[in-house]
Design an enzyme around this catalytic site. Structure first.
Site, PDB file in Angstrom:
ATOM      1  N   LYS A 117      11.305   0.560  -0.042  1.00  0.00           N
ATOM      2  CA  LYS A 117      10.672  -0.245  -1.098  1.00  0.00           C
ATOM      3  C   LYS A 117      11.512  -1.476  -1.443  1.00  0.00           C
ATOM      4  CE  LYS A 117       7.257   2.730  -3.024  1.00  0.00           C
ATOM      5  NZ  LYS A 117       6.809   3.561  -4.136  1.00  0.00           N
ATOM      6  N   LYS A 199       3.625   5.519   8.774  1.00  0.00           N
ATOM      7  CA  LYS A 199       2.847   6.384   7.882  1.00  0.00           C
ATOM      8  C   LYS A 199       1.581   5.670   7.398  1.00  0.00           C
ATOM      9  CE  LYS A 199       3.955   6.781   3.535  1.00  0.00           C
ATOM     10  NZ  LYS A 199       4.551   7.020   2.220  1.00  0.00           N
ATOM     11  N   LYS A 202      -1.613   3.280   1.507  1.00  0.00           N
ATOM     12  CA  LYS A 202      -2.637   2.459   0.846  1.00  0.00           C
ATOM     13  C   LYS A 202      -2.166   1.034   0.637  1.00  0.00           C
ATOM     14  CE  LYS A 202      -1.329   5.104  -3.162  1.00  0.00           C
ATOM     15  NZ  LYS A 202      -1.708   6.329  -3.782  1.00  0.00           N
TER      16      LYS A 202
HETATM   17  P1  TYM Z   1       2.097   9.377  -3.673  1.00  0.00           P
HETATM   18  O1  TYM Z   1       1.217   8.987  -4.797  1.00  0.00           O
HETATM   19  O2  TYM Z   1       2.728   8.302  -2.857  1.00  0.00           O
HETATM   20  O3  TYM Z   1       1.340  10.326  -2.681  1.00  0.00           O
HETATM   21  C1  TYM Z   1       0.661  11.468  -3.167  1.00  0.00           C
HETATM   22  C2  TYM Z   1       0.813  12.590  -2.172  1.00  0.00           C
HETATM   23  O4  TYM Z   1       0.281  12.214  -0.904  1.00  0.00           O
HETATM   24  C3  TYM Z   1       1.241  12.461   0.108  1.00  0.00           C
HETATM   25  N1  TYM Z   1       1.074  11.450   1.168  1.00  0.00           N
HETATM   26  C4  TYM Z   1       0.844  11.723   2.450  1.00  0.00           C
HETATM   27  N2  TYM Z   1       0.723  12.899   3.096  1.00  0.00           N
HETATM   28  C5  TYM Z   1       0.490  12.850   4.432  1.00  0.00           C
HETATM   29  N3  TYM Z   1       0.363  11.697   5.132  1.00  0.00           N
HETATM   30  C6  TYM Z   1       0.490  10.489   4.516  1.00  0.00           C
HETATM   31  N4  TYM Z   1       0.353   9.360   5.207  1.00  0.00           N
HETATM   32  C7  TYM Z   1       0.735  10.471   3.116  1.00  0.00           C
HETATM   33  N5  TYM Z   1       0.903   9.488   2.199  1.00  0.00           N
HETATM   34  C8  TYM Z   1       1.124  10.108   1.026  1.00  0.00           C
HETATM   35  C9  TYM Z   1       2.576  12.347  -0.588  1.00  0.00           C
HETATM   36  O5  TYM Z   1       3.598  13.024   0.121  1.00  0.00           O
HETATM   37  C10 TYM Z   1       2.275  12.986  -1.925  1.00  0.00           C
HETATM   38  O6  TYM Z   1       2.370  14.395  -1.841  1.00  0.00           O
HETATM   39  N6  TYM Z   1       6.350  10.560  -5.927  1.00  0.00           N
HETATM   40  C11 TYM Z   1       5.054  11.070  -5.589  1.00  0.00           C
HETATM   41  C12 TYM Z   1       4.230  11.461  -6.782  1.00  0.00           C
HETATM   42  C13 TYM Z   1       4.926  12.400  -7.702  1.00  0.00           C
HETATM   43  C14 TYM Z   1       5.148  13.774  -7.490  1.00  0.00           C
HETATM   44  C15 TYM Z   1       5.799  14.249  -8.663  1.00  0.00           C
HETATM   45  C16 TYM Z   1       4.833  14.652  -6.442  1.00  0.00           C
HETATM   46  C17 TYM Z   1       5.424  12.077  -8.930  1.00  0.00           C
HETATM   47  N7  TYM Z   1       5.938  13.192  -9.505  1.00  0.00           N
HETATM   48  C18 TYM Z   1       6.156  15.583  -8.785  1.00  0.00           C
HETATM   49  C19 TYM Z   1       5.218  15.990  -6.580  1.00  0.00           C
HETATM   50  C20 TYM Z   1       5.872  16.442  -7.749  1.00  0.00           C
HETATM   51  C21 TYM Z   1       4.300   9.973  -4.847  1.00  0.00           C
HETATM   52  O7  TYM Z   1       4.611   8.842  -4.955  1.00  0.00           O
HETATM   53  O8  TYM Z   1       3.228  10.389  -4.181  1.00  0.00           O
END
Ligand code: TYM
Length: 337
Positions: A117, A199, A202
């Site tokens: 990032k 990966k 979005k």
């Molecule tokens: P975020 O919002 O980026 O993504 C949400 C979830 O989607 C998964 N993910 C993917 N899985 C497979 N292939 C991909 N290309 C892909 N892109 C995203 C992410 O691994 C995630 O599970 N920091 C976290 C949000 C968060 C969180 C938490 C998660 C905040 N607090 C506490 C678990 C527990 C995040 O940015 O996810």
């Protein structure tokens, strides 16, 4: 929802920054609904995390409701699970502050996502971006969480949450449960359709690289038709076939089969036919979710009620842990007179 039952606690969260992708669905949301009956589930809209990169306030608000509607459309049942907005429970920010004092700067500097990032947001390397994994640890540890279903990209953050729990427990006495990650064997890392070594995200500038959960059937079919494949003509899973392996994974999850079965099913088929079938499987998987989401999203009163009830339920659990933490570190409890 009652959480003081026999079931262990599962927690996860998704950021309301833009429309979730098929990667978010396959890596996270689809597993949430599968695990919902076996755990006391808590799902959050991680709005505090979202503002670590610039957000348009009006869009952030709209995306928050939209993500809540998506959770519900995917099958999260508010009668069984707690659904809430992270910023509604101030204990998250409060615990993050305390955890900051047991986190080393070097640990955060090493985080892969932070480093990535810093490159993609070079003009806005703010403290929140660096501190993001500590807030995520607070999200998890506040609820004495046992299991955290996430995609593979969050594994390192989860390891930090475990380290912080152990470190705090060692220093101040048993306070937090040490959480376990749940990273599915298939689909933990859905890749870009345009560059299968990256990966699916979005925030990709190329809209053909990802499937948005709002994409209509035409867009989905078009994007799969354009999806990058590999040399050769065999439809098989393997390191030398990143494009085809990604498509096989997507197909397996969306057609409710396995990668091995899919390989058999497409033995001898051409790439063109295969990509068409993957597209169709995704269209059929997303169609009912999109239809439900559209209906739910119109009912603002219903969404507001879910968030209000969810915040109250989450708060009860969260503050119990926070009070314990404050006591352990030596803060004088506030008396109400
Ligand atoms: P975020 O919002 O980026 O993504 C949400 C979830 O989607 C998964 N993910 C993917 N899985 C497979 N292939 C991909 N290309 C892909 N892109 C995203 C992410 O691994 C995630 O599970 N920091 C976290 C949000 C968060 C969180 C938490 C998660 C905040 N607090 C506490 C678990 C527990 C995040 O940015 O996810």
């Amino acid at each position: 929802m009652e959480t003081q039952n026999e079931k262990k606690i599962l927690l996860s969260a998704v950021q309301p920054s833009g429309t979730p992708t098929l990667g978010n669905y396959i890596g996270a949301l689809a597993n949430f609904t599968k695990l919902q009956n076996d755990y006391s589930c808590i799902f959050s809209v991680a709005d505090l995390h979202s503002i670590t990169v610039p957000q348009d306030p009006a869009k952030l608000r709209a995306n928050t409701y939209d993500l809540l509607a998506l959770y519900l459309a995917c099958g999260i049942d508010p009668e069984k699970s707690i659904l809430f907005n992270q910023s509604h429970v101030s204990a998250h920010a409060e615990l993050a502050w305390v955890l900051n004092t047991v986190t080393y700067v070097g640990e955060l500097n090493r985080m892969t996502q932070f480093k990535a990032k810093c490159q993609s947001h070079a003009d806005n390397i703010n403290m929140g971006l660096m501190d993001y994994p500590v807030l995520m640890a607070a999200d998890i540890l506040l609820y004495q969480t046992e299991l955290v279903p996430v995609g593979a990209d969050q594994k390192q953050h989860l390891e930090l949450a475990r380290d912080l729990a152990l470190r705090f427990n060692n220093r101040f006495g048993e306070t937090f449960r040490v959480p376990e990650p749940y990273i599915a064997k298939t689909g933990a890392r859905v890749m870009s359709l345009a560059e299968p070594d990256k990966k699916m995200s979005k925030s990709d500038a190329n809209v053909n690289a990802f499937i948005s959960m709002n994409d209509d059937p035409d867009a989905i079919m078009r994007k799969f038709k354009r999806a990058v494949t590999d040399s050769g003509s065999e439809i098989r899973f393997g390191q030398d076939k990143p494009g085809i392996s990604n498509l096989l994974t997507i197909y397996a999850v969306c057609a409710d089969t396995t990668v091995e079965q899919a390989e058999l099913e497409f033995a001898g088929a051409g790439y063109g036919t295969f990509k068409q079938r993957v597209g169709e499987a995704v269209v059929e998987k997303l169609r009912p979710i999109q239809e439900r989401k559209q209906k739910i999203a119109q009912d603002k009163a219903y969404l507001t009620k879910i968030l209000a009830e969810g915040a109250s339920a989450a708060e009860r659990i969260a503050y119990k842990t926070l009070r314990k933490v404050y006591k352990k570190v030596g803060f004088v409890p506030r008396e109400r007179m």
